[in-house]
Write a protein that holds these residues in place. Structure first.
Motif, PDB file in Angstrom:
ATOM      1  N   UNK A 252      24.719 -11.095  68.110  1.00 33.04           N
ATOM      2  CA  UNK A 252      25.292 -10.422  68.992  1.00 33.04           C
ATOM      3  C   UNK A 252      25.772  -9.298  69.057  1.00 33.04           C
ATOM      4  N   UNK A 253      25.260  -8.313  67.782  1.00 34.58           N
ATOM      5  CA  UNK A 253      25.394  -6.506  67.236  1.00 34.58           C
ATOM      6  C   UNK A 253      23.921  -6.688  67.916  1.00 34.58           C
ATOM      7  N   UNK A 254      22.815  -7.445  67.551  1.00 32.40           N
ATOM      8  CA  UNK A 254      21.412  -6.668  67.739  1.00 32.40           C
ATOM      9  C   UNK A 254      21.780  -6.583  69.220  1.00 32.40           C
ATOM     10  N   UNK A 255      22.129  -7.610  70.155  1.00 36.81           N
ATOM     11  CA  UNK A 255      21.756  -7.826  71.543  1.00 36.81           C
ATOM     12  C   UNK A 255      22.720  -6.344  72.204  1.00 36.81           C
ATOM     13  N   UNK A 256      24.033  -6.047  71.593  1.00 35.00           N
ATOM     14  CA  UNK A 256      24.510  -4.988  71.349  1.00 35.00           C
ATOM     15  C   UNK A 256      23.733  -3.277  71.789  1.00 35.00           C
ATOM     16  N   UNK A 257      23.558  -3.152  70.584  1.00 34.44           N
ATOM     17  CA  UNK A 257      22.389  -2.692  70.545  1.00 34.44           C
ATOM     18  C   UNK A 257      21.156  -2.025  71.802  1.00 34.44           C
ATOM     19  N   UNK A 258      20.665  -3.406  72.342  1.00 31.20           N
ATOM     20  CA  UNK A 258      19.671  -3.433  73.011  1.00 31.20           C
ATOM     21  C   UNK A 258      20.014  -3.171  74.294  1.00 31.20           C
ATOM     22  N   UNK A 259      21.504  -3.580  74.587  1.00 31.68           N
ATOM     23  CA  UNK A 259      22.068  -3.042  75.521  1.00 31.68           C
ATOM     24  C   UNK A 259      22.223  -1.355  75.657  1.00 31.68           C
ATOM     25  N   UNK A 260      22.732  -1.262  74.585  1.00 32.85           N
ATOM     26  CA  UNK A 260      23.662   0.154  74.681  1.00 32.85           C
ATOM     27  C   UNK A 260      21.916   1.183  74.742  1.00 32.85           C
ATOM     28  N   UNK A 261      20.678   0.709  74.141  1.00 37.79           N
ATOM     29  CA  UNK A 261      19.503   1.629  74.021  1.00 37.79           C
ATOM     30  C   UNK A 261      19.340   1.478  75.400  1.00 37.79           C
ATOM     31  N   UNK A 262      19.290   0.660  76.329  1.00 40.83           N
ATOM     32  CA  UNK A 262      18.562   0.082  77.604  1.00 40.83           C
ATOM     33  C   UNK A 262      19.580   1.264  78.231  1.00 40.83           C
ATOM     34  N   UNK A 263      20.586   1.157  78.584  1.00 45.76           N
ATOM     35  CA  UNK A 263      21.431   2.029  78.938  1.00 45.76           C
ATOM     36  C   UNK A 263      21.025   3.195  78.809  1.00 45.76           C
ATOM     37  N   UNK A 264      21.448   3.940  77.644  1.00 53.33           N
ATOM     38  CA  UNK A 264      20.606   5.783  76.998  1.00 53.33           C
ATOM     39  C   UNK A 264      19.068   5.720  78.105  1.00 53.33           C
ATOM     40  N   UNK A 265      18.784   4.772  77.544  1.00 55.78           N
ATOM     41  CA  UNK A 265      17.299   5.483  78.524  1.00 55.78           C
ATOM     42  C   UNK A 265      17.333   5.148  80.183  1.00 55.78           C
ATOM     43  N   UNK A 266      18.198   4.060  80.282  1.00 53.93           N
ATOM     44  CA  UNK A 266      18.564   4.648  82.178  1.00 53.93           C
ATOM     45  C   UNK A 266      19.013   5.189  82.612  1.00 53.93           C
ATOM     46  N   UNK A 267      19.807   5.867  81.449  1.00 55.10           N
ATOM     47  CA  UNK A 267      21.083   7.322  82.413  1.00 55.10           C
ATOM     48  C   UNK A 267      19.475   8.072  83.097  1.00 55.10           C
ATOM     49  N   UNK A 268      18.494   8.681  82.310  1.00 58.60           N
ATOM     50  CA  UNK A 268      17.472   9.531  82.786  1.00 58.60           C
ATOM     51  C   UNK A 268      17.396   9.910  84.848  1.00 58.60           C
ATOM     52  N   UNK A 269      17.090   8.278  84.068  1.00 58.50           N
ATOM     53  CA  UNK A 269      16.262   8.069  85.825  1.00 58.50           C
ATOM     54  C   UNK A 269      17.075   7.305  87.219  1.00 58.50           C
ATOM     55  N   UNK A 270      18.501   7.154  86.434  1.00 56.48           N
ATOM     56  CA  UNK A 270      18.820   5.788  87.327  1.00 56.48           C
ATOM     57  C   UNK A 270      19.514   5.954  88.500  1.00 56.48           C
ATOM     58  N   UNK A 271      19.249   7.656  88.840  1.00 57.23           N
ATOM     59  CA  UNK A 271      19.077   8.289  90.762  1.00 57.23           C
ATOM     60  C   UNK A 271      17.934   7.858  91.242  1.00 57.23           C
ATOM     61  N   UNK A 272      16.734   7.586  90.620  1.00 54.87           N
ATOM     62  CA  UNK A 272      15.499   7.262  91.407  1.00 54.87           C
ATOM     63  C   UNK A 272      15.239   6.161  91.844  1.00 54.87           C
ATOM     64  N   UNK A 273      14.568   5.492  92.618  1.00 54.20           N
ATOM     65  CA  UNK A 273      14.363   3.731  92.740  1.00 54.20           C
ATOM     66  C   UNK A 273      13.507   3.286  92.607  1.00 54.20           C
ATOM     67  N   UNK A 274      13.334   2.275  91.536  1.00 55.38           N
ATOM     68  CA  UNK A 274      11.839   1.624  91.205  1.00 55.38           C
ATOM     69  C   UNK A 274      11.236   0.940  92.746  1.00 55.38           C
ATOM     70  N   UNK A 275      10.535   1.431  92.336  1.00 55.37           N
ATOM     71  CA  UNK A 275       9.250   0.801  93.816  1.00 55.37           C
ATOM     72  C   UNK A 275       8.367  -0.347  93.248  1.00 55.37           C
ATOM     73  N   UNK A 276       8.961  -1.343  93.957  1.00 56.55           N
ATOM     74  CA  UNK A 276       7.335  -2.054  93.394  1.00 56.55           C
ATOM     75  C   UNK A 276       6.854  -3.109  94.801  1.00 56.55           C
ATOM     76  N   UNK A 277       5.861  -2.865  94.439  1.00 57.24           N
ATOM     77  CA  UNK A 277       4.362  -3.664  95.468  1.00 57.24           C
ATOM     78  C   UNK A 277       4.575  -5.009  95.146  1.00 57.24           C
ATOM     79  N   UNK A 278       4.734  -6.055  96.406  1.00 51.83           N
ATOM     80  CA  UNK A 278       4.521  -7.636  95.761  1.00 51.83           C
ATOM     81  C   UNK A 278       3.925  -8.635  97.385  1.00 51.83           C
ATOM     82  N   UNK A 279       3.713  -9.642  97.115  1.00 50.02           N
ATOM     83  CA  UNK A 279       3.088 -10.204  98.321  1.00 50.02           C
ATOM     84  C   UNK A 279       4.928 -10.006  98.869  1.00 50.02           C
TER      85      UNK A 279
END
Length: 305
Positions: free
Chosen positions: A74-101
């Protein structure tokens, strides 16, 4: 240093079951079936070498092994979630563009997007339709692509997502109208549908030793999701692509008139430029795709049986 880790999806499912002490409530939270939850717990127990839960008549409780894992995980998942949130804060307003069939997007990605939104509510995604020959990464039109091929794109970061098999499928109504076929050699007496992106009926039948048949008549489509829709509507038998038809077979919208399955050498791959492979939004979308692929295989199998 190399880390010996159990399947991360199994750990996430275990933490959820342990928190609720219920397979049913965990399945509801994760938006999957109870059978999928049980499959993940069983696989994790096999990896750990012992039971994590004691199954009682109306409830479950953690075993000693499970108790020793639940808090650290549980603690490890919380750490990963917090790290992901911090990483995504930098570019959260830039849409991700995905090319797909468009067929893969329609049949496989869109039905799963609710789980992506729940997991990454701050990431906006723009999907652009691509053709097999398109290179939206080099042109700068996409940040990440789902490609189909042999995985040999040496200048890019490449991760295999799903393998591909093709198998004959049709609607139950077609069988009711024409009667049940006896063997694959009966296929040409049925209306056939053609997917110009996948292998054709001649190649499929020849692989299984059926030759000398006229299999070129019938409707053909340049997109697999159109082939599938025509098939569901009872227009004929199609060579369905396993990731795109597995759930329709499970629901009963499609059935298998013949047992033959042909595994293809090509597969679906997640591809992005190496220079941006560690960017938060790209990693989040890629990891989500891989988790969804693992869940798909646990529910339906990597190929039909």
């Amino acid at each position: 240093m190399s880390r010996k880790l159990p399947p991360l999806l199994g750990l996430r499912v275990f933490e959820c079951v342990a928190r609720h002490l219920s397979f049913t409530r965990a399945a509801d939270e994760l938006c999957v079936t109870q059978a999928a939850v049980s499959h993940q717990i069983k696989a994790l127990e096999e990896w750990m070498g012992g039971p994590l839960f004691q199954r009682l008549s109306r409830t479950i409780k953690l075993t000693e092994l499970g108790e020793s894992l639940v808090a650290p995980i549980g603690q490890a998942l919380d750490i990963m979630a917090d790290a992901t949130d911090r990483a995504l804060d930098r570019d959260q307003n830039v849409p991700l563009t995905v090319g797909v069939f468009d067929s893969f997007s329609s049949a496989w990605i869109i039905p799963r997007l609710a789980r992506f939104r729940e997991r990454f509510p701050t990431i906006d995604v723009r999907f652009i339709a691509k053709r097999q020959e398109d290179d939206a990464l080099s042109s700068g039109d996409a940040d990440i692509e789902i490609r189909f091929g042999n995985g040999s794109w040496p200048n890019f970061q490449v991760e295999r997502l799903l393998t591909e098999s093709v198998l004959p499928v049709c609607s139950p109504a077609l069988i009711e109208r024409h009667g049940a076929p006896g063997s694959l050699a009966d296929a040409p007496r049925f209306p056939l549908l053609h997917d110009v992106f996948s292998i054709d009926w001649s190649e499929f039948l020849q692989f299984f030793g059926v030759r000398g048949m006229n299999v070129h008549r019938g409707f053909g489509f340049s997109h697999s999701h159109l082939v599938k829709q025509a098939c569901i509507d009872g227009q004929g038998i199609a060579l369905g692509r396993w990731p795109l038809v597995a759930e329709d077979l499970e629901s009963g919208a499609l059935v298998r008139p013949f047992p033959e399955v042909l595994a293809l050498d090509s597969a679906y791959y997640i591809v992005c430029r190496k220079a941006v492979s560690d960017e938060g939004n790209i990693k989040a979308f890629a990891y989500w795709l891989l988790d969804e692929a693992e869940l798909f295989v646990s529910q339906h199998g990597a190929s039909p049986t």
